[in-house]
Enzyme design. Structure first.
Site, PDB file in Angstrom:
ATOM      1  N   LYS A  86       0.802  -1.228   0.000  1.00 37.49           N
ATOM      2  CA  LYS A  86       0.000   0.000   0.000  1.00 37.49           C
ATOM      3  C   LYS A  86       0.835   1.278   0.000  1.00 37.49           C
ATOM      4  O   LYS A  86       0.415   2.319   0.509  1.00 37.49           O
ATOM      5  CB  LYS A  86      -1.019   0.066   1.165  1.00 37.49           C
ATOM      6  CG  LYS A  86      -1.764  -1.179   1.499  1.00 37.49           C
ATOM      7  CD  LYS A  86      -2.099  -2.089   0.379  1.00 37.49           C
ATOM      8  CE  LYS A  86      -3.157  -1.638  -0.576  1.00 37.49           C
ATOM      9  NZ  LYS A  86      -3.308  -2.648  -1.678  1.00 37.49           N
ATOM     10  N   SER A  87       2.009   1.195  -0.599  1.00 40.41           N
ATOM     11  CA  SER A  87       2.884   2.366  -0.660  1.00 40.41           C
ATOM     12  C   SER A  87       3.063   2.893  -2.073  1.00 40.41           C
ATOM     13  O   SER A  87       3.820   3.838  -2.286  1.00 40.41           O
ATOM     14  CB  SER A  87       4.272   2.008  -0.110  1.00 40.41           C
ATOM     15  OG  SER A  87       4.169   1.566   1.211  1.00 40.41           O
ATOM     16  N   TRP A  91       1.899   0.905  -8.888  1.00 38.71           N
ATOM     17  CA  TRP A  91       2.282   2.016  -9.763  1.00 38.71           C
ATOM     18  C   TRP A  91       3.750   1.894 -10.182  1.00 38.71           C
ATOM     19  O   TRP A  91       4.090   1.981 -11.360  1.00 38.71           O
ATOM     20  CB  TRP A  91       2.024   3.325  -9.004  1.00 38.71           C
ATOM     21  CG  TRP A  91       2.177   4.583  -9.797  1.00 38.71           C
ATOM     22  CD1 TRP A  91       2.139   4.728 -11.155  1.00 38.71           C
ATOM     23  CD2 TRP A  91       2.383   5.900  -9.254  1.00 38.71           C
ATOM     24  NE1 TRP A  91       2.295   6.050 -11.498  1.00 38.71           N
ATOM     25  CE2 TRP A  91       2.450   6.786 -10.353  1.00 38.71           C
ATOM     26  CE3 TRP A  91       2.502   6.405  -7.962  1.00 38.71           C
ATOM     27  CZ2 TRP A  91       2.639   8.166 -10.184  1.00 38.71           C
ATOM     28  CZ3 TRP A  91       2.688   7.776  -7.792  1.00 38.71           C
ATOM     29  CH2 TRP A  91       2.751   8.638  -8.885  1.00 38.71           C
ATOM     30  N   HIS A 152       7.928  -7.397  -0.673  1.00 39.15           N
ATOM     31  CA  HIS A 152       7.581  -6.589   0.509  1.00 39.15           C
ATOM     32  C   HIS A 152       8.503  -6.942   1.690  1.00 39.15           C
ATOM     33  O   HIS A 152       8.241  -6.557   2.825  1.00 39.15           O
ATOM     34  CB  HIS A 152       6.130  -6.845   0.927  1.00 39.15           C
ATOM     35  CG  HIS A 152       5.097  -6.276  -0.013  1.00 39.15           C
ATOM     36  ND1 HIS A 152       5.228  -5.054  -0.627  1.00 39.15           N
ATOM     37  CD2 HIS A 152       3.893  -6.767  -0.415  1.00 39.15           C
ATOM     38  CE1 HIS A 152       4.149  -4.830  -1.383  1.00 39.15           C
ATOM     39  NE2 HIS A 152       3.340  -5.838  -1.271  1.00 39.15           N
ATOM     40  N   ARG A 174       5.778   5.476   1.759  1.00 37.36           N
ATOM     41  CA  ARG A 174       4.634   6.395   1.773  1.00 37.36           C
ATOM     42  C   ARG A 174       4.450   6.966   3.170  1.00 37.36           C
ATOM     43  O   ARG A 174       4.706   6.266   4.170  1.00 37.36           O
ATOM     44  CB  ARG A 174       3.387   5.617   1.351  1.00 37.36           C
ATOM     45  CG  ARG A 174       2.206   6.471   1.014  1.00 37.36           C
ATOM     46  CD  ARG A 174       1.085   5.633   0.440  1.00 37.36           C
ATOM     47  NE  ARG A 174       0.018   6.489  -0.048  1.00 37.36           N
ATOM     48  CZ  ARG A 174      -1.143   6.049  -0.501  1.00 37.36           C
ATOM     49  NH1 ARG A 174      -1.392   4.746  -0.539  1.00 37.36           N
ATOM     50  NH2 ARG A 174      -2.059   6.893  -0.912  1.00 37.36           N
ATOM     51  N   SER A 182      -4.720   3.410   3.732  1.00 34.84           N
ATOM     52  CA  SER A 182      -4.813   2.531   2.566  1.00 34.84           C
ATOM     53  C   SER A 182      -4.734   1.063   2.999  1.00 34.84           C
ATOM     54  O   SER A 182      -5.509   0.217   2.536  1.00 34.84           O
ATOM     55  CB  SER A 182      -3.669   2.874   1.602  1.00 34.84           C
ATOM     56  OG  SER A 182      -3.765   2.117   0.431  1.00 34.84           O
ATOM     57  N   ARG A 306      -7.708   2.471  -5.336  1.00 28.69           N
ATOM     58  CA  ARG A 306      -8.770   3.083  -4.528  1.00 28.69           C
ATOM     59  C   ARG A 306      -8.881   4.549  -4.907  1.00 28.69           C
ATOM     60  O   ARG A 306      -9.600   4.909  -5.818  1.00 28.69           O
ATOM     61  CB  ARG A 306      -8.465   2.879  -3.028  1.00 28.69           C
ATOM     62  CG  ARG A 306      -9.624   3.201  -2.095  1.00 28.69           C
ATOM     63  CD  ARG A 306      -9.213   3.032  -0.632  1.00 28.69           C
ATOM     64  NE  ARG A 306      -8.148   3.961  -0.241  1.00 28.69           N
ATOM     65  CZ  ARG A 306      -8.341   5.164   0.305  1.00 28.69           C
ATOM     66  NH1 ARG A 306      -9.552   5.589   0.536  1.00 28.69           N
ATOM     67  NH2 ARG A 306      -7.304   5.936   0.640  1.00 28.69           N
ATOM     68  N   LYS A 307      -8.114   5.422  -4.243  1.00 28.01           N
ATOM     69  CA  LYS A 307      -8.180   6.853  -4.558  1.00 28.01           C
ATOM     70  C   LYS A 307      -6.901   7.372  -5.204  1.00 28.01           C
ATOM     71  O   LYS A 307      -6.921   8.323  -5.978  1.00 28.01           O
ATOM     72  CB  LYS A 307      -8.414   7.646  -3.273  1.00 28.01           C
ATOM     73  CG  LYS A 307      -9.843   7.703  -2.809  1.00 28.01           C
ATOM     74  CD  LYS A 307      -9.943   8.732  -1.694  1.00 28.01           C
ATOM     75  CE  LYS A 307     -11.369   9.147  -1.431  1.00 28.01           C
ATOM     76  NZ  LYS A 307     -11.434  10.125  -0.319  1.00 28.01           N
TER      77      LYS A 307
HETATM   78  S1  PPS Z   1       0.055  -3.423  -2.962  1.00 26.85           S
HETATM   79  O1  PPS Z   1      -0.990  -4.245  -2.362  1.00 26.85           O
HETATM   80  O2  PPS Z   1       1.258  -3.444  -2.183  1.00 26.85           O
HETATM   81  O3  PPS Z   1       0.331  -3.743  -4.352  1.00 26.85           O
HETATM   82  O4  PPS Z   1      -0.542  -1.951  -2.914  1.00 26.85           O
HETATM   83  P1  PPS Z   1       0.238  -0.691  -3.480  1.00 26.85           P
HETATM   84  O5  PPS Z   1       0.172  -0.686  -4.951  1.00 26.85           O
HETATM   85  O6  PPS Z   1       1.563  -0.585  -2.840  1.00 26.85           O
HETATM   86  O7  PPS Z   1      -0.616   0.515  -2.918  1.00 26.85           O
HETATM   87  C1  PPS Z   1      -1.953   0.737  -3.276  1.00 26.85           C
HETATM   88  C2  PPS Z   1      -2.159   2.241  -3.211  1.00 26.85           C
HETATM   89  O8  PPS Z   1      -1.581   2.845  -4.380  1.00 26.85           O
HETATM   90  C3  PPS Z   1      -2.607   3.472  -5.121  1.00 26.85           C
HETATM   91  N1  PPS Z   1      -2.328   3.318  -6.546  1.00 26.85           N
HETATM   92  C4  PPS Z   1      -1.835   4.300  -7.324  1.00 26.85           C
HETATM   93  N2  PPS Z   1      -1.476   5.570  -7.048  1.00 26.85           N
HETATM   94  C5  PPS Z   1      -1.015   6.314  -8.083  1.00 26.85           C
HETATM   95  N3  PPS Z   1      -0.910   5.865  -9.351  1.00 26.85           N
HETATM   96  C6  PPS Z   1      -1.268   4.608  -9.672  1.00 26.85           C
HETATM   97  N4  PPS Z   1      -1.177   4.171 -10.917  1.00 26.85           N
HETATM   98  C7  PPS Z   1      -1.738   3.753  -8.624  1.00 26.85           C
HETATM   99  N5  PPS Z   1      -2.172   2.472  -8.573  1.00 26.85           N
HETATM  100  C8  PPS Z   1      -2.522   2.227  -7.320  1.00 26.85           C
HETATM  101  C9  PPS Z   1      -3.874   2.766  -4.692  1.00 26.85           C
HETATM  102  O9  PPS Z   1      -5.023   3.503  -4.992  1.00 26.85           O
HETATM  103  C10 PPS Z   1      -3.625   2.615  -3.209  1.00 26.85           C
HETATM  104  O10 PPS Z   1      -3.698   3.847  -2.490  1.00 26.85           O
HETATM  105  P2  PPS Z   1      -5.036   4.395  -1.824  1.00 26.85           P
HETATM  106  O11 PPS Z   1      -4.616   5.546  -0.978  1.00 26.85           O
HETATM  107  O12 PPS Z   1      -5.636   3.280  -1.032  1.00 26.85           O
HETATM  108  O13 PPS Z   1      -5.900   4.837  -2.970  1.00 26.85           O
END
Ligand code: PPS
Length: 340
Positions: A86-87, A91, A152, A174, A182, A306-307
């Protein structure tokens, strides 16, 4: 720094006699023996977590990590994307896949792999995918190079094969406030019906003690933070907030660090902008591949999006919670040079 074989507290006189049946299923004898003596905590989406090498995990993860530590053979051109869940992992995986493979797959082509697959399928994790398949040792020697992996696991648990190689490791971190929100919302979506959902107060209480999977967050973050200072050519430390603030600038930094810098022709042809667009939250969230399907038959792909905002924590924290987490951050990260 090498991986150590067990965690700090190994109290032979007080074993965890009641290893749950469902927890020990599919575990090797070695792993079951180890679990008997590891510190144990209530889990979130698993009944229990165990402290292995200073980090909390469910049993299946420990088994996978042991196998990874024993068997993985790094190549000098391997790329490893490390993070707390969730960091910004999804992306960063997408961005790096797009950067490294841009000569095979143009970022503007209509059938780019990132338009038809979830980033976690293109860049699998060591501990969930490659080494997470019960006790089978994967053959990953002939994956296309450079191989790109996700993890992780904290730096100190990576095998020597990685830490003594020339692999490039990129860590994304993050702000703990947004990270907590998150993480808590995500875990509550994937908690099996047999386990209770966690209130935000209960979740924060555990998070502040470090008692969540891959926690404590400070131990995890600092493991990479310190190495990024000692070995800046091998470990690049990024922050989600910085990428959100100026993705163009950081994309160039990442490409340069990995040895795949953008040339002036690419810059003027808009290749950087195409990668940014391809991997943008808005674009990725709307793809069929990310709206449907599951990762590990447990996590729905749509829950990885999510957001995607900085500062959403203000919508979830009371003043008391804010004070509590601020104090933990100050206590645990103060003086380290890592701040948010
Ligand atoms: S995981 O389970 O470890 O793969 O999750 P992770 O990808 O590290 O974190 C999920 C949060 O990243 C947001 N997210 C993005 N942010 C910006 N750009 C892109 N493309 C993107 N994809 C995923 C995702 O929405 C989660 O954050 P929150 O705050 O919950 O929205």
């Amino acid at each position: 720094m090498a991986a150590t074989s067990t965690t700090t507290s190994f109290t032979k006189s007080h074993p965890n006699v009641e290893l749950e049946n469902e927890e020990s299923e599919n575990l090797s004898h070695e792993c079951r023996e180890l679990l008997l003596y590891l510190p144990k905590e209530k889990g979130w989406d698993f009944p229990y977590f165990y402290l292995y090498q200073d980090i909390w995990y469910p049993p299946t993860r420990i088994q996978a990590i042991i196998s990874f530590q024993k068997h993985f053979q790094a190549k000098d051109n391997d790329i490893i994307i490390a993070s707390l869940p969730k960091s910004g992992t999804t992306w960063l995986k997408a961005l790096i896949f797009a950067i490294v493979n841009r000569n095979r797959f143009s970022p503007s082509q209509h059938n780019h792999p990132l338009l038809i697959s979830n980033a976690h399928d293109l860049v699998p994790f060591f501990e969930f995918n490659h080494y997470g398949n019960n006790q089978q040792i994967p053959d990953i020697s002939d994956l296309p190079e450079p191989r790109i992996f996700g993890t992780h696991i904290p730096f100190h648990s990576l095998p020597d094969s990685i830490t003594k190689s020339k692999c490039k490791i990129i860590y994304i971190c993050r702000n703990p406030f947004d990270h907590f929100v998150s993480f808590w919302l995500f875990i509550n979506k994937v908690i099996p019906p047999s386990l209770p959902k966690l209130s935000r107060e209960e979740a924060l209480e555990r998070y502040s003690r470090g008692a969540n999977e891959f926690g404590p967050f400070w131990t995890h973050m600092l493991s990479y933070w310190r190495e990024s200072k000692v070995m800046p050519n091998n470990v690049l430390f990024l922050k989600y907030e910085d990428l959100k603030g100026d993705i163009n600038f950081y994309l160039k930094i990442v490409a340069e660090f990995l040895g795949f810098p953008f040339n002036s022709e690419e810059e003027s042809n808009g290749v950087i902008e195409s990668i940014i667009e391809l991997c943008s939250f808005e674009k990725m969230k709307e793809l069929e591949a990310n709206k449907k399907g599951e990762f590990m038959q447990k996590y729905e792909n749509k829950n990885f999006f999510r957001k995607g905002e900085v500062g959403d924590w203000v919508n979830h924290f009371s003043p008391g919670m804010q004070e509590k987490l601020s104090k933990v951050i100050e206590d645990k990260l103060g003086g380290s040079g890592l701040s948010f």
